[in-house]
Design an enzyme around this catalytic site. Sequence first.
Site, PDB file in Angstrom:
ATOM      1  N   VAL A  11       0.836  -1.208   0.000  1.00  0.00           N
ATOM      2  CA  VAL A  11       0.000   0.000   0.000  1.00  0.00           C
ATOM      3  C   VAL A  11       0.870   1.258   0.000  1.00  0.00           C
ATOM      4  O   VAL A  11       0.677   2.178  -0.785  1.00  0.00           O
ATOM      5  CB  VAL A  11      -0.919   0.004   1.246  1.00  0.00           C
ATOM      6  CG1 VAL A  11      -1.681   1.310   1.351  1.00  0.00           C
ATOM      7  CG2 VAL A  11      -1.871  -1.170   1.205  1.00  0.00           C
ATOM      8  N   PHE A 249     -16.751 -10.051  -8.706  1.00  0.00           N
ATOM      9  CA  PHE A 249     -16.559 -10.903  -7.523  1.00  0.00           C
ATOM     10  C   PHE A 249     -17.595 -12.014  -7.403  1.00  0.00           C
ATOM     11  O   PHE A 249     -17.927 -12.465  -6.320  1.00  0.00           O
ATOM     12  CB  PHE A 249     -16.455 -10.056  -6.239  1.00  0.00           C
ATOM     13  CG  PHE A 249     -15.099  -9.413  -6.162  1.00  0.00           C
ATOM     14  CD1 PHE A 249     -14.768  -8.366  -6.994  1.00  0.00           C
ATOM     15  CD2 PHE A 249     -14.128  -9.905  -5.307  1.00  0.00           C
ATOM     16  CE1 PHE A 249     -13.497  -7.807  -6.993  1.00  0.00           C
ATOM     17  CE2 PHE A 249     -12.852  -9.354  -5.293  1.00  0.00           C
ATOM     18  CZ  PHE A 249     -12.546  -8.296  -6.145  1.00  0.00           C
ATOM     19  N   CYS A 260      -5.384  -9.655   2.407  1.00  0.00           N
ATOM     20  CA  CYS A 260      -6.444  -8.772   2.905  1.00  0.00           C
ATOM     21  C   CYS A 260      -7.732  -9.471   3.325  1.00  0.00           C
ATOM     22  O   CYS A 260      -8.190  -9.290   4.454  1.00  0.00           O
ATOM     23  CB  CYS A 260      -6.748  -7.730   1.849  1.00  0.00           C
ATOM     24  SG  CYS A 260      -5.286  -6.782   1.440  1.00  0.00           S
TER      25      CYS A 260
HETATM   26  C1  UGA Z   1      -8.575  -6.663  -2.036  1.00  0.00           C
HETATM   27  C2  UGA Z   1      -9.654  -5.653  -2.472  1.00  0.00           C
HETATM   28  O1  UGA Z   1     -10.204  -6.055  -3.735  1.00  0.00           O
HETATM   29  C3  UGA Z   1      -9.082  -4.240  -2.571  1.00  0.00           C
HETATM   30  O2  UGA Z   1     -10.121  -3.324  -2.882  1.00  0.00           O
HETATM   31  C4  UGA Z   1      -8.438  -3.872  -1.224  1.00  0.00           C
HETATM   32  O3  UGA Z   1      -7.865  -2.596  -1.275  1.00  0.00           O
HETATM   33  C5  UGA Z   1      -7.377  -4.893  -0.880  1.00  0.00           C
HETATM   34  O4  UGA Z   1      -7.976  -6.202  -0.806  1.00  0.00           O
HETATM   35  C6  UGA Z   1      -6.795  -4.524   0.458  1.00  0.00           C
HETATM   36  O5  UGA Z   1      -7.528  -4.509   1.446  1.00  0.00           O
HETATM   37  O6  UGA Z   1      -5.621  -4.127   0.519  1.00  0.00           O
HETATM   38  P1  UGA Z   1      -6.610  -8.006  -3.256  1.00  0.00           P
HETATM   39  O7  UGA Z   1      -6.579  -8.831  -2.017  1.00  0.00           O
HETATM   40  O8  UGA Z   1      -5.349  -7.449  -3.786  1.00  0.00           O
HETATM   41  O9  UGA Z   1      -7.586  -6.725  -3.042  1.00  0.00           O
HETATM   42  O10 UGA Z   1      -7.213  -8.876  -4.422  1.00  0.00           O
HETATM   43  P2  UGA Z   1      -8.648  -9.127  -5.095  1.00  0.00           P
HETATM   44  O11 UGA Z   1      -8.545  -8.840  -6.531  1.00  0.00           O
HETATM   45  O12 UGA Z   1      -9.722  -8.472  -4.354  1.00  0.00           O
HETATM   46  O13 UGA Z   1      -8.779 -10.715  -4.918  1.00  0.00           O
HETATM   47  C7  UGA Z   1      -8.773 -11.350  -3.647  1.00  0.00           C
HETATM   48  C8  UGA Z   1      -8.973 -12.832  -3.795  1.00  0.00           C
HETATM   49  O14 UGA Z   1     -10.298 -13.152  -4.206  1.00  0.00           O
HETATM   50  C9  UGA Z   1      -8.064 -13.497  -4.838  1.00  0.00           C
HETATM   51  O15 UGA Z   1      -7.572 -14.711  -4.314  1.00  0.00           O
HETATM   52  C10 UGA Z   1      -8.979 -13.737  -6.012  1.00  0.00           C
HETATM   53  O16 UGA Z   1      -8.566 -14.811  -6.812  1.00  0.00           O
HETATM   54  C11 UGA Z   1     -10.281 -14.050  -5.305  1.00  0.00           C
HETATM   55  N1  UGA Z   1     -11.480 -13.801  -6.123  1.00  0.00           N
HETATM   56  C12 UGA Z   1     -11.781 -12.552  -6.570  1.00  0.00           C
HETATM   57  C13 UGA Z   1     -12.339 -14.851  -6.411  1.00  0.00           C
HETATM   58  O17 UGA Z   1     -12.107 -16.017  -6.008  1.00  0.00           O
HETATM   59  N2  UGA Z   1     -13.467 -14.600  -7.140  1.00  0.00           N
HETATM   60  C14 UGA Z   1     -13.780 -13.375  -7.588  1.00  0.00           C
HETATM   61  O18 UGA Z   1     -14.829 -13.225  -8.246  1.00  0.00           O
HETATM   62  C15 UGA Z   1     -12.915 -12.318  -7.306  1.00  0.00           C
END
Ligand code: UGA
Length: 436
Positions: A11, A249, A260
């Site tokens: 961040v 999502f 996160c």
């Molecule tokens: C997440 C949030 O999306 C950000 O907005 C936030 O700022 C960040 O956490 C944080 O708190 O710092 P991030 O953890 O980088 O971001 O990644 P995401 O893209 O949100 O994905 C998180 C997980 O969910 C991944 O393992 C992804 O593969 C999974 N995911 C995502 C799914 O299994 N299905 C989906 O439809 C979307």
Amino acid sequence: MNISVIGSGHVGLVTGACFADLGHQVLMVDHDRKKIAALKAGKMPFYEPGLEELVHRGVEEDRLRFTTSTAEGVRHGTIIFLCVGTPARPNGEADLTAVEEVVRDVAQAVREYRLIVEKSTVPVQTGEWIARICRGSVRRGVACDVASNPEFLREGQGLQDFLHPDRIVLGVESKRAKELLLALYKPLNAPAVVTDVKSAELIKHASNSFLAMKISFINSVAQICERVGADVMQVAEGMGLDRRIGRAFLDAGVGYGGYCFGKDVAAFTQIAEKLGIDFQLLKATARVNAEQRQRLVKRVEEALWNLNRKTIAVLGLSFKPDTDDLRDAPSIDIIRSLRQEGAVIRAFDPQAMAQAKALLPGVTFCKSAYEAVRGADCLILMTEWNEFKELEFARIKKLMRQPLVVDGRNLYQPKTLQQLGFRYIGVGRGEPWDQR
Ligand code: UGA
């Protein structure tokens, strides 16, 4: 504007580099001497697309500097962003030791007006604690404000999310703090939600928890799809076109991972618990996510009969594409469970293998997807990296011992693989009507 950013993790560094690119004078502060020395030498502490170029540009154009001295950071920045880690304690609560220590150091060094901004994800009421420390430590007659400005950056898309946000959330308690932050973000031209500090703190935890809940929801729907022979991707499509729901999502898969979601869902559950509220939705979200990983292991076992001495190729290790981050990655739990059952693992990831070696002893790390599938009884697609989208499956079939694909991200077309002679297992993609 002069800005200091304390904490050069994901961040902090993305925030600092982006503010520098917008033309602000940024000083990055971190007590980790090695990290600061590496950054001064132009080396990034983690992989994030585009970040290295941005940091180099900021440094070359003299808008981005690095230091290990908090006092220097306080002298430099009118606005001081706190971006230090808030890891989880064993009970799920956020550990705010680093935040408290940094705030004490900052408060003691303040000599003129400073705006201290929480950017790390923190429990509601942390701002009140920060303000209390400032009231006790900042010299008499010197004004100091505390604000909350949570970040919504996704790893792998951090620059894009910073520079083109859906919204900016500003939790402020004074006109001066509000005006400073609005001026700072003006170049982004994004909608701003200006609110009080506590509401801003809650917006962050509630947003991450809600996104995690969406994922666990669709993963539960996926189970129903598997039982009845429906396709969760079509269900998500149909749900997502309703603007009240939205398609984002709702991708079923091996579940969420990363630094996160797991941490924030646990912390939010704990915050509620402390307030006497049983936030059952969040508990279920976490439980479904943990089970989703084991469900994949079970499906591989069912498909192979026995896991003992079976060779399994795992494509992708990072918790999502475009990052080398393995924190709480589903791959780690899944590979460990498969190995416990006697399976032999051959893995490949475009970025995360150096870190994975320490976490996954006994795994063979390969130079490419094709090397990983050699002699494998099963291919598990764990992370949907771009380079896995267009694999030559005819070649892969020749290299594998058994043509079995377990698609943990629903990346492939079942029909295409079936036509090539593969057995295909996705998540929530039941066998079509005529093949049951
Ligand atoms: C997440 C949030 O999306 C950000 O907005 C936030 O700022 C960040 O956490 C944080 O708190 O710092 P991030 O953890 O980088 O971001 O990644 P995401 O893209 O949100 O994905 C998180 C997980 O969910 C991944 O393992 C992804 O593969 C999974 N995911 C995502 C799914 O299994 N299905 C989906 O439809 C979307």
